[in-house]
Design a protein around this motif. Structure first.
Motif, PDB file in Angstrom:
ATOM      1  N   PRO A  15       1.113  -3.746  -0.005  1.00 44.67           N
ATOM      2  CA  PRO A  15       1.993  -4.889  -0.240  1.00 44.67           C
ATOM      3  C   PRO A  15       3.322  -4.857   0.502  1.00 44.67           C
ATOM      4  N   SER A  16       3.642  -3.749   1.179  1.00 43.35           N
ATOM      5  CA  SER A  16       4.908  -3.697   1.908  1.00 43.35           C
ATOM      6  C   SER A  16       4.777  -2.793   3.119  1.00 43.35           C
ATOM      7  N   ALA A  17       5.760  -2.866   3.991  1.00 44.08           N
ATOM      8  CA  ALA A  17       5.773  -2.014   5.180  1.00 44.08           C
ATOM      9  C   ALA A  17       6.048  -0.565   4.826  1.00 44.08           C
ATOM     10  N   ASP A  18       6.433  -0.306   3.572  1.00 43.67           N
ATOM     11  CA  ASP A  18       6.672   1.063   3.104  1.00 43.67           C
ATOM     12  C   ASP A  18       5.462   1.655   2.378  1.00 43.67           C
ATOM     13  N   SER A  19       4.383   0.900   2.253  1.00 38.33           N
ATOM     14  CA  SER A  19       3.229   1.371   1.493  1.00 38.33           C
ATOM     15  C   SER A  19       2.594   2.590   2.166  1.00 38.33           C
ATOM     16  N   PRO A  20       2.286   3.636   1.394  1.00 40.23           N
ATOM     17  CA  PRO A  20       1.595   4.797   1.965  1.00 40.23           C
ATOM     18  C   PRO A  20       0.104   4.512   2.137  1.00 40.23           C
ATOM     19  N   VAL A  21      -0.559   5.294   2.985  1.00 41.71           N
ATOM     20  CA  VAL A  21      -1.998   5.190   3.202  1.00 41.71           C
ATOM     21  C   VAL A  21      -2.634   6.490   2.709  1.00 41.71           C
ATOM     22  N   PRO A  22      -3.606   6.425   1.817  1.00 43.52           N
ATOM     23  CA  PRO A  22      -4.185   7.656   1.280  1.00 43.52           C
ATOM     24  C   PRO A  22      -4.892   8.484   2.352  1.00 43.52           C
ATOM     25  N   ILE A  23      -4.717   9.788   2.281  1.00 45.57           N
ATOM     26  CA  ILE A  23      -5.560  10.722   3.026  1.00 45.57           C
ATOM     27  C   ILE A  23      -6.764  11.094   2.152  1.00 45.57           C
ATOM     28  N   ILE A  24      -6.485  11.502   0.924  1.00 50.54           N
ATOM     29  CA  ILE A  24      -7.563  11.755  -0.047  1.00 50.54           C
ATOM     30  C   ILE A  24      -6.959  11.684  -1.435  1.00 50.54           C
ATOM     31  N   ARG A  25      -7.719  11.087  -2.384  1.00 53.29           N
ATOM     32  CA  ARG A  25      -7.224  10.861  -3.736  1.00 53.29           C
ATOM     33  C   ARG A  25      -8.201  11.419  -4.773  1.00 53.29           C
ATOM     34  N   ASN A  26      -7.679  11.573  -5.974  1.00 50.36           N
ATOM     35  CA  ASN A  26      -8.466  12.054  -7.106  1.00 50.36           C
ATOM     36  C   ASN A  26      -9.709  11.188  -7.322  1.00 50.36           C
ATOM     37  N   GLU A  27      -9.570   9.885  -7.162  1.00 48.75           N
ATOM     38  CA  GLU A  27     -10.705   8.979  -7.367  1.00 48.75           C
ATOM     39  C   GLU A  27     -11.874   9.317  -6.450  1.00 48.75           C
ATOM     40  N   GLU A  28     -11.570   9.630  -5.203  1.00 50.97           N
ATOM     41  CA  GLU A  28     -12.633   9.983  -4.264  1.00 50.97           C
ATOM     42  C   GLU A  28     -13.369  11.236  -4.700  1.00 50.97           C
ATOM     43  N   GLU A  46      -9.282   2.430   3.376  1.00 54.70           N
ATOM     44  CA  GLU A  46      -8.450   3.623   3.292  1.00 54.70           C
ATOM     45  C   GLU A  46      -8.708   4.604   4.430  1.00 54.70           C
ATOM     46  N   ALA A  47      -9.971   4.827   4.798  1.00 54.69           N
ATOM     47  CA  ALA A  47     -10.238   5.858   5.807  1.00 54.69           C
ATOM     48  C   ALA A  47     -11.598   5.687   6.473  1.00 54.69           C
ATOM     49  N   GLY A  48     -12.126   4.468   6.514  1.00 51.06           N
ATOM     50  CA  GLY A  48     -13.422   4.257   7.143  1.00 51.06           C
ATOM     51  C   GLY A  48     -14.587   4.790   6.337  1.00 51.06           C
ATOM     52  N   HIS A  49     -14.424   4.884   5.016  1.00 49.19           N
ATOM     53  CA  HIS A  49     -15.449   5.506   4.183  1.00 49.19           C
ATOM     54  C   HIS A  49     -16.787   4.768   4.234  1.00 49.19           C
ATOM     55  N   ARG A  50     -16.757   3.438   4.265  1.00 47.78           N
ATOM     56  CA  ARG A  50     -18.025   2.707   4.150  1.00 47.78           C
ATOM     57  C   ARG A  50     -18.907   2.903   5.384  1.00 47.78           C
TER      58      ARG A  50
END
Length: 455
Positions: free
Chosen positions: A331-344, A402-406
Motif C-alpha cells: 500500500p505504500s512506497a515504504d512497504s517491505p517485501v517478504p523474503i520468507i514468512r511463518n505462513e510459508e 511475494e517471490a514467484g512461488h506459483r
C-alpha cells in the motif's frame, strides 16, 4: 571481459529499513581494494550490510522486478506497462531477450561476488573474534544461497553458473545443471548454518529492521533453516524439508507475517518499493484470482483476496481487460517485501507431509492456514489429488506476488498447463533461457541459451 566477470561490487550508499536508515559509506573501488588487501572490522561490516542492500535490488523497479517477472510467468499477475507495448509480448506470448536481466541475473552475481570477497577478507581481520568471523561467514553464505534460490525460480532447467569465484583471466564458468544448482544451494545453507551455530550470541554490526527478530546468530540460523526447507521442496526433498523446519521459526503462536523482509523507504537516497503501484497503472492480478477465490462461511471471498487485491473499473491495457491490482498488498512506497514468512513454513510442512503420504498431518496445516489466513471453514480430506489441489490453492493465495512461488509450485507438480491464459495467443513458459549477455561469450552456446517451448 567475459560474461559473469563483469559483475563487480557496486555502490551501496544507504540501506533503508522501515523507520531506520543504515548509513553505509560509498562502496567504491577504493573500499573494495581495502576489503581485499587490508580489510578492517569496519570494512567487513560495510561489506555485509552491502549484501543486504543488494538483496533488495532483486526488485529495483516495476520493469526490473524478480517478483513481477516470476509472478507474470507464473500467472499470479501481469506486468503490463501501458507505455511499453513489448511487455505483454515478451512475457505472455514469447520470452524476450531482456528477461534474464528482469529476473535479477546480474544482481544475483553481484551479491555472490561481494560475498566471496567478504568471505576471503574476514579471516585477515585480527580485530574480529573467531565467533564474530563465523557470524560474518554465516550471513554471507546464507545470502549467497538466497541469490541462487532466486535464480532457480526463474531459470530452473536452464541452470546457471555456480563456480563463479574466478578471476577475469580464468575460463568462463560452466553452466551448472538444475540438480547441481540445487546441491550448491543446499551446501551453502548448511555451511552457513554451521558458521552461525559457532557465532555466539551477537553479530559485530546491526542488521536492518527487515531482520527484526532474526538479528542474532541463533535467530538468523532459524532464517537459514527456513530457507533450507524452501530449497528442499524445490528439489523435492520432502524429508529434508521436514528436518529443516524443525529448527526454523515455524510457530503457531506468533503472527503468520513473522519473518524476514527486504525493506524499502521513499525518502532521500533510499529506494522505494517498486511493487507499489498507487494508480494500478502497470501491475495487475490475473482475473481468476477473483473467480477462483473460495468463500468464507459468511459469504465473503477468501480473506487473503480481500487483504491483497483491489478491484477497480475495468480498463483495457495492450488488448487485455484488467480490473484487479495488488495495491492492498503493497500500500505504500515504504512497504517491505517478504523474503520468507511463518505462513510459508506451514505450507512447506503441509506439502512435504502430503508428498510423504502423511495426509492427516498435511491436512492439519492446510486447515490451520485456511482458517487463520483465509478465514475459510476447515475441510475434510477430499481424497486423491484433490488435497494437493487444496494445498496449491492455499500457497497461491497466501504467497501471491511475494517471490514467484506459483511458477515454482505449478512447475514442481506438472501443472503449468492449468494456469490461466487471458488471450488465445498467450503461452506459459516453464523457465527462462540464460540472458544474451551470458550466452554471447560462449562458443558453442549451451542449450540453456535456447528459449523453452511455451504451453
Amino acid at each position: 571481459m567475459k560474461s559473469l566477470k563483469v559483475f563487480l561490487i557496486s555502490g551501496v550508499t544507504v540501506l533503508a529499513a522501515c523507520g531506520q536508515d543504515l548509513q553505509v559509506p560509498n562502496y567504491n573501488a577504493q573500499s573494495v581494494s581495502e576489503l581485499e588487501d587490508a580489510p578492517t572490522a569496519a570494512s567487513i561490516s560495510i561489506g555485509v550490510i552491502g549484501l543486504l542492500g543488494i538483496s533488495r535490488e532483486f526488485n529495483t523497479s516495476i520493469l526490473q522486478s524478480h517478483v513481477a517477472s516470476a509472478g507474470t510467468f507464473g500467472r499470479e499477475g501481469m506486468e503490463l506497462d501501458p507505455s511499453n507495448p513489448s511487455h505483454p509480448v515478451d512475457k505472455l506470448e514469447q520470452i524476450g531477450p531482456g528477461e534474464g536481466g528482469y529476473a535479477g541475473f546480474s544482481i544475483a552475481y553481484r551479491l555472490i561476488k561481494q560475498a566471496n570477497i567478504v568471505l576471503k577478507a574476514v579471516d585477515k581481520v585480527a580485530a574480529l573474534s573467531e565467533q564474530q568471523k563465523a557470524g560474518v561467514k554465516g550471513i554471507a553464505k546464507t545470502l549467497q544461497a538466497l541469490a541462487f534460490m532466486r535464480l532457480h525460480v526463474s531459470f530452473y532447467d536452464s541452470g546457471f553458473p555456480i563456480d563463479v569465484d574466478v578471476s577475469p583471466n580464468d575460463p568462463i564458468p560452466p553452466v551448472a545443471t538444475r540438480a547441481q544448482g540445487e546441491a550448491r544451494i543446499a551446501q551453502l545453507l548448511d555451511e552457513g548454518a554451521t558458521q552461525l551455530a559457532a557465532a555466539g550470541t551477537s553479530f559485530p554490526f546491526a542488521l536492518p529492521t527487515g531482520f527484526a527478530g532474526f538479528n542474532t546468530p541463533p535467530t538468523f540460523l532459524k532464517f537459514n533453516r527456513a530457507l533450507k526447507a524452501r530449497a528442499a521442496i524445490h528439489a523435492k526433498n520432502w524429508a529434508g524439508a521436514l528436518t529443516a523446519l524443525n529448527t526454523s521459526f515455524i510457530d503457531k503462536n506468533v503472527s503468520l507475517k513473522t519473518g524476514v523482509y527486504d525493506t524499502y523507504r521513499n525518502a532521500g537516497d533510499n529506494r522505494p518499493n517498486p511493487l507499489f503501484d498507487p494508480t494500478c497503472r502497470a501491475l495487475f492480478a490475473q482475473p481468476e484470482v477473483e473467480t477462483k477465490a473460495q468463500k468464507q462461511p459468511g459469504g465473503q471471498l477468501d480473506q487473503r483476496y480481500l487483504d491483497k487485491i483491489l478491484k477497480f473499473t475495468t480498463k483495457r491495457v495492450h488488448l487485455i481487460d484488467v480490473s484487479l491490482c495488488f495495491l492492498p498488498l503493497y500500500p505504500s512506497a515504504d512497504s517491505p517485501v517478504p523474503i520468507i514468512r511463518n505462513e510459508e513454513l506451514f505450507l512447506i510442512r503441509a506439502e512435504a507431509n502430503l508428498m510423504l503420504g502423511n495426509r492427516a498431518l498435511a491436512l492439519d496445516d492446510i486447515n490451520f492456514i485456511r482458517t487463520t489466513s483465509g478465514k475459510l471453514a476447515p475441510i475434510a480430506d477430499p481424497g486423491g489429488d484433490a488435497l494437493l489441489d487444496e494445498l496449491l490453492y492455499n500457497r497461491w493465495y497466501s504467497l501471491m506476488w511475494e517471490a514467484g512461488h506459483r511458477l515454482a509450485d505449478m512447475r514442481r507438480h506438472n501443472r503449468l498447463g492449468t494456469l490461466q491464459k487471458v488471450l488465445a495467443n498467450h503461452k506459459v513458459f516453464p523457465y527462462l533461457p540464460l540472458p544474451s549477455t551470458e550466452c554471447t561469450p560462449r562458443t558453442p552456446q549451451p542449450d540453456a541459451c535456447k528459449s523453452p517451448a511455451g504451453i
